[in-house]
Each structure stands twice: as structure tokens, then as C-alpha cells.
Design a protein around this motif. Structure first.
Motif, PDB file in Angstrom:
ATOM      1  N   LEU A  19     -24.120  42.434 -16.982  1.00  0.00           N
ATOM      2  CA  LEU A  19     -23.303  41.698 -16.020  1.00  0.00           C
ATOM      3  C   LEU A  19     -23.100  40.243 -16.448  1.00  0.00           C
ATOM      4  O   LEU A  19     -21.998  39.699 -16.318  1.00  0.00           O
ATOM      5  CB  LEU A  19     -23.938  41.768 -14.631  1.00  0.00           C
ATOM      6  N   LEU A  20     -24.141  39.624 -16.978  1.00  0.00           N
ATOM      7  CA  LEU A  20     -24.002  38.254 -17.465  1.00  0.00           C
ATOM      8  C   LEU A  20     -23.066  38.175 -18.665  1.00  0.00           C
ATOM      9  O   LEU A  20     -22.269  37.236 -18.785  1.00  0.00           O
ATOM     10  CB  LEU A  20     -25.373  37.678 -17.820  1.00  0.00           C
ATOM     11  N   CYS A  21     -23.139  39.156 -19.529  1.00  0.00           N
ATOM     12  CA  CYS A  21     -22.253  39.187 -20.697  1.00  0.00           C
ATOM     13  C   CYS A  21     -20.804  39.347 -20.257  1.00  0.00           C
ATOM     14  O   CYS A  21     -19.914  38.656 -20.772  1.00  0.00           O
ATOM     15  CB  CYS A  21     -22.671  40.327 -21.614  1.00  0.00           C
ATOM     16  N   LEU A  22     -20.548  40.238 -19.316  1.00  0.00           N
ATOM     17  CA  LEU A  22     -19.190  40.428 -18.817  1.00  0.00           C
ATOM     18  C   LEU A  22     -18.684  39.183 -18.093  1.00  0.00           C
ATOM     19  O   LEU A  22     -17.514  38.805 -18.226  1.00  0.00           O
ATOM     20  CB  LEU A  22     -19.128  41.651 -17.902  1.00  0.00           C
ATOM     21  N   ALA A  23     -19.551  38.529 -17.337  1.00  0.00           N
ATOM     22  CA  ALA A  23     -19.157  37.297 -16.649  1.00  0.00           C
ATOM     23  C   ALA A  23     -18.833  36.195 -17.655  1.00  0.00           C
ATOM     24  O   ALA A  23     -17.849  35.458 -17.489  1.00  0.00           O
ATOM     25  CB  ALA A  23     -20.267  36.840 -15.710  1.00  0.00           C
ATOM     26  N   TYR A  24     -19.612  36.084 -18.703  1.00  0.00           N
ATOM     27  CA  TYR A  24     -19.351  35.091 -19.732  1.00  0.00           C
ATOM     28  C   TYR A  24     -18.006  35.366 -20.413  1.00  0.00           C
ATOM     29  O   TYR A  24     -17.210  34.444 -20.629  1.00  0.00           O
ATOM     30  CB  TYR A  24     -20.483  35.094 -20.760  1.00  0.00           C
ATOM     31  N   CYS A  25     -17.746  36.633 -20.746  1.00  0.00           N
ATOM     32  CA  CYS A  25     -16.472  36.987 -21.380  1.00  0.00           C
ATOM     33  C   CYS A  25     -15.298  36.687 -20.452  1.00  0.00           C
ATOM     34  O   CYS A  25     -14.256  36.185 -20.897  1.00  0.00           O
ATOM     35  CB  CYS A  25     -16.470  38.456 -21.774  1.00  0.00           C
ATOM     36  N   ALA A  26     -15.453  36.979 -19.164  1.00  0.00           N
ATOM     37  CA  ALA A  26     -14.375  36.711 -18.207  1.00  0.00           C
ATOM     38  C   ALA A  26     -14.128  35.207 -18.078  1.00  0.00           C
ATOM     39  O   ALA A  26     -12.976  34.765 -18.040  1.00  0.00           O
ATOM     40  CB  ALA A  26     -14.719  37.320 -16.849  1.00  0.00           C
ATOM     41  N   CYS A  27     -15.195  34.425 -18.032  1.00  0.00           N
ATOM     42  CA  CYS A  27     -15.045  32.967 -17.909  1.00  0.00           C
ATOM     43  C   CYS A  27     -14.390  32.361 -19.147  1.00  0.00           C
ATOM     44  O   CYS A  27     -13.499  31.504 -19.030  1.00  0.00           O
ATOM     45  CB  CYS A  27     -16.400  32.309 -17.668  1.00  0.00           C
ATOM     46  N   THR A  28     -14.802  32.786 -20.328  1.00  0.00           N
ATOM     47  CA  THR A  28     -14.203  32.231 -21.538  1.00  0.00           C
ATOM     48  C   THR A  28     -12.751  32.657 -21.686  1.00  0.00           C
ATOM     49  O   THR A  28     -11.911  31.857 -22.116  1.00  0.00           O
ATOM     50  CB  THR A  28     -14.994  32.637 -22.792  1.00  0.00           C
ATOM     51  N   ALA A  30     -10.659  33.445 -19.150  1.00  0.00           N
ATOM     52  CA  ALA A  30      -9.898  32.707 -18.138  1.00  0.00           C
ATOM     53  C   ALA A  30      -9.743  31.237 -18.535  1.00  0.00           C
ATOM     54  O   ALA A  30      -8.665  30.654 -18.377  1.00  0.00           O
ATOM     55  CB  ALA A  30     -10.583  32.820 -16.777  1.00  0.00           C
ATOM     56  N   GLY A  31     -10.780  30.632 -19.057  1.00  0.00           N
ATOM     57  CA  GLY A  31     -10.699  29.245 -19.493  1.00  0.00           C
ATOM     58  C   GLY A  31      -9.723  29.059 -20.643  1.00  0.00           C
ATOM     59  O   GLY A  31      -8.959  28.088 -20.678  1.00  0.00           O
ATOM     60  N   SER A  32      -9.735  29.984 -21.588  1.00  0.00           N
ATOM     61  CA  SER A  32      -8.804  29.891 -22.716  1.00  0.00           C
ATOM     62  C   SER A  32      -7.359  30.035 -22.259  1.00  0.00           C
ATOM     63  O   SER A  32      -6.476  29.311 -22.725  1.00  0.00           O
ATOM     64  CB  SER A  32      -9.123  30.968 -23.751  1.00  0.00           C
ATOM     65  N   TYR A  34      -6.211  29.369 -19.232  1.00  0.00           N
ATOM     66  CA  TYR A  34      -5.882  28.188 -18.435  1.00  0.00           C
ATOM     67  C   TYR A  34      -5.548  26.990 -19.327  1.00  0.00           C
ATOM     68  O   TYR A  34      -4.557  26.301 -19.120  1.00  0.00           O
ATOM     69  CB  TYR A  34      -7.039  27.854 -17.496  1.00  0.00           C
ATOM     70  N   ILE A  35      -6.388  26.756 -20.327  1.00  0.00           N
ATOM     71  CA  ILE A  35      -6.151  25.615 -21.215  1.00  0.00           C
ATOM     72  C   ILE A  35      -4.890  25.836 -22.046  1.00  0.00           C
ATOM     73  O   ILE A  35      -4.121  24.902 -22.281  1.00  0.00           O
ATOM     74  CB  ILE A  35      -7.380  25.373 -22.114  1.00  0.00           C
ATOM     75  N   GLY A  36      -4.649  27.064 -22.486  1.00  0.00           N
ATOM     76  CA  GLY A  36      -3.471  27.344 -23.286  1.00  0.00           C
ATOM     77  C   GLY A  36      -2.175  27.187 -22.524  1.00  0.00           C
ATOM     78  O   GLY A  36      -1.141  26.815 -23.075  1.00  0.00           O
ATOM     79  N   LYS A  37      -2.195  27.459 -21.225  1.00  0.00           N
ATOM     80  CA  LYS A  37      -0.983  27.366 -20.409  1.00  0.00           C
ATOM     81  C   LYS A  37      -0.792  25.983 -19.775  1.00  0.00           C
ATOM     82  O   LYS A  37       0.265  25.709 -19.227  1.00  0.00           O
ATOM     83  CB  LYS A  37      -1.031  28.407 -19.289  1.00  0.00           C
ATOM     84  N   SER A  38      -1.801  25.116 -19.827  1.00  0.00           N
ATOM     85  CA  SER A  38      -1.684  23.818 -19.170  1.00  0.00           C
ATOM     86  C   SER A  38      -0.755  22.894 -19.962  1.00  0.00           C
ATOM     87  O   SER A  38      -0.532  23.073 -21.158  1.00  0.00           O
ATOM     88  CB  SER A  38      -3.055  23.172 -19.016  1.00  0.00           C
ATOM     89  N   SER A  39      -0.245  21.906 -19.286  1.00  0.00           N
ATOM     90  CA  SER A  39       0.687  20.971 -19.933  1.00  0.00           C
ATOM     91  C   SER A  39      -0.038  19.997 -20.857  1.00  0.00           C
ATOM     92  O   SER A  39       0.581  19.390 -21.732  1.00  0.00           O
ATOM     93  CB  SER A  39       1.468  20.200 -18.874  1.00  0.00           C
ATOM     94  N   SER A  40      -1.323  19.823 -20.670  1.00  0.00           N
ATOM     95  CA  SER A  40      -2.082  18.907 -21.520  1.00  0.00           C
ATOM     96  C   SER A  40      -2.792  19.630 -22.658  1.00  0.00           C
ATOM     97  O   SER A  40      -3.744  19.102 -23.233  1.00  0.00           O
ATOM     98  CB  SER A  40      -3.108  18.153 -20.676  1.00  0.00           C
ATOM     99  N   ALA A  41      -2.322  20.832 -22.994  1.00  0.00           N
ATOM    100  CA  ALA A  41      -2.944  21.596 -24.075  1.00  0.00           C
ATOM    101  C   ALA A  41      -2.644  20.934 -25.418  1.00  0.00           C
ATOM    102  O   ALA A  41      -1.589  20.332 -25.603  1.00  0.00           O
ATOM    103  CB  ALA A  41      -2.411  23.025 -24.073  1.00  0.00           C
ATOM    104  N   PRO A  42      -3.560  21.029 -26.357  1.00  0.00           N
ATOM    105  CA  PRO A  42      -3.289  20.449 -27.675  1.00  0.00           C
ATOM    106  C   PRO A  42      -2.158  21.212 -28.365  1.00  0.00           C
ATOM    107  O   PRO A  42      -1.936  22.388 -28.079  1.00  0.00           O
ATOM    108  CB  PRO A  42      -4.614  20.619 -28.427  1.00  0.00           C
TER     109      PRO A  42
END
Length: 103
Positions: A19-28, A30-32, A34-42
Motif C-alpha cells: 500500500l505504501l509503494c502504491l501510494a508513493y507511485c500515485a503521489c509521484t 500526480a506530482g509529475s 501537475y508540474i508538467g501541466k503548470s504554467s511555471s513548468a521548466p
């Protein structure tokens, strides 16, 4: 040897670990996203600009990442002590695991 826990007695720890492994994968993931779609993305640059020895080392680095991610042979090695009918299946899975490393 008799005091070592079996996989069955560790099932709750294995479930929490899963469960912790799946939660970590989901968080990373979702974070990727979110950052990729944001306007301040590199800015994104997918060009291969390096030449010479740096490019060669990057190739070896990519191969080692793929091999260690998808080619984990520990599970078949642990399960190799099982009964005879299962050994054929474990051997087949290990061969597939090694083939993934070479692809």
C-alpha cells in the motif's frame, strides 16, 4: 533457522508495504503531471546535445536504470526453494525477467 519468520507470518507487513509503494507511485505520478501541466513548468528540451564520452556514459546509465527497474531476479531466487511442480513456472518467469533485461 526455525525462528525465522515465513512469508505467511509477514503478510500484514507485506500488505502495508504494498500500500505504501502504491501510494508513493500515485503521489509521484500526480506530482509529475501537475508540474508538467503548470504554467511555471521548466522548458522541455528532448534533444540529445551531448557528444563523445558523456553521451556514451548516458547510454550506459539508461541501460542500467532499465535493467535494475524491470529485471529484478530476487523474487524468483527466493521462490526457487518451492516444490518441484512450481519450479518450472519459476524458471520460466526468471527467463522472461532476464530477457527483459536484454531487450
Amino acid at each position: 533457522m526455525a525462528q525465522m519468520p515465513s512469508f505467511h507470518s509477514l503478510r500484514h507487513i507485506n500488505l502495508v508495504s504494498l500500500l505504501l509503494c502504491l501510494a508513493y507511485c500515485a503521489c509521484t505520478t500526480a506530482g509529475s503531471i501537475y508540474i508538467g501541466k503548470s504554467s511555471s513548468a521548466p522548458p522541455k528540451n528532448y534533444n540529445i546535445s551531448e557528444v563523445g564520452i558523456n553521451r556514451l556514459f548516458n547510454i550506459f546509465n539508461a541501460i542500467s536504470i532499465i535493467a535494475t527497474t524491470y529485471g529484478n531476479g530476487i523474487i524468483p531466487e527466493i521462490q526457487a526453494t518451492m516444490a518441484a511442480p512450481i519450479q518450472g513456472k519459476i524458471t520460466l518467469h526468471y527467463v522472461v525477467c532476464v530477457c527483459i533485461q536484454f531487450i
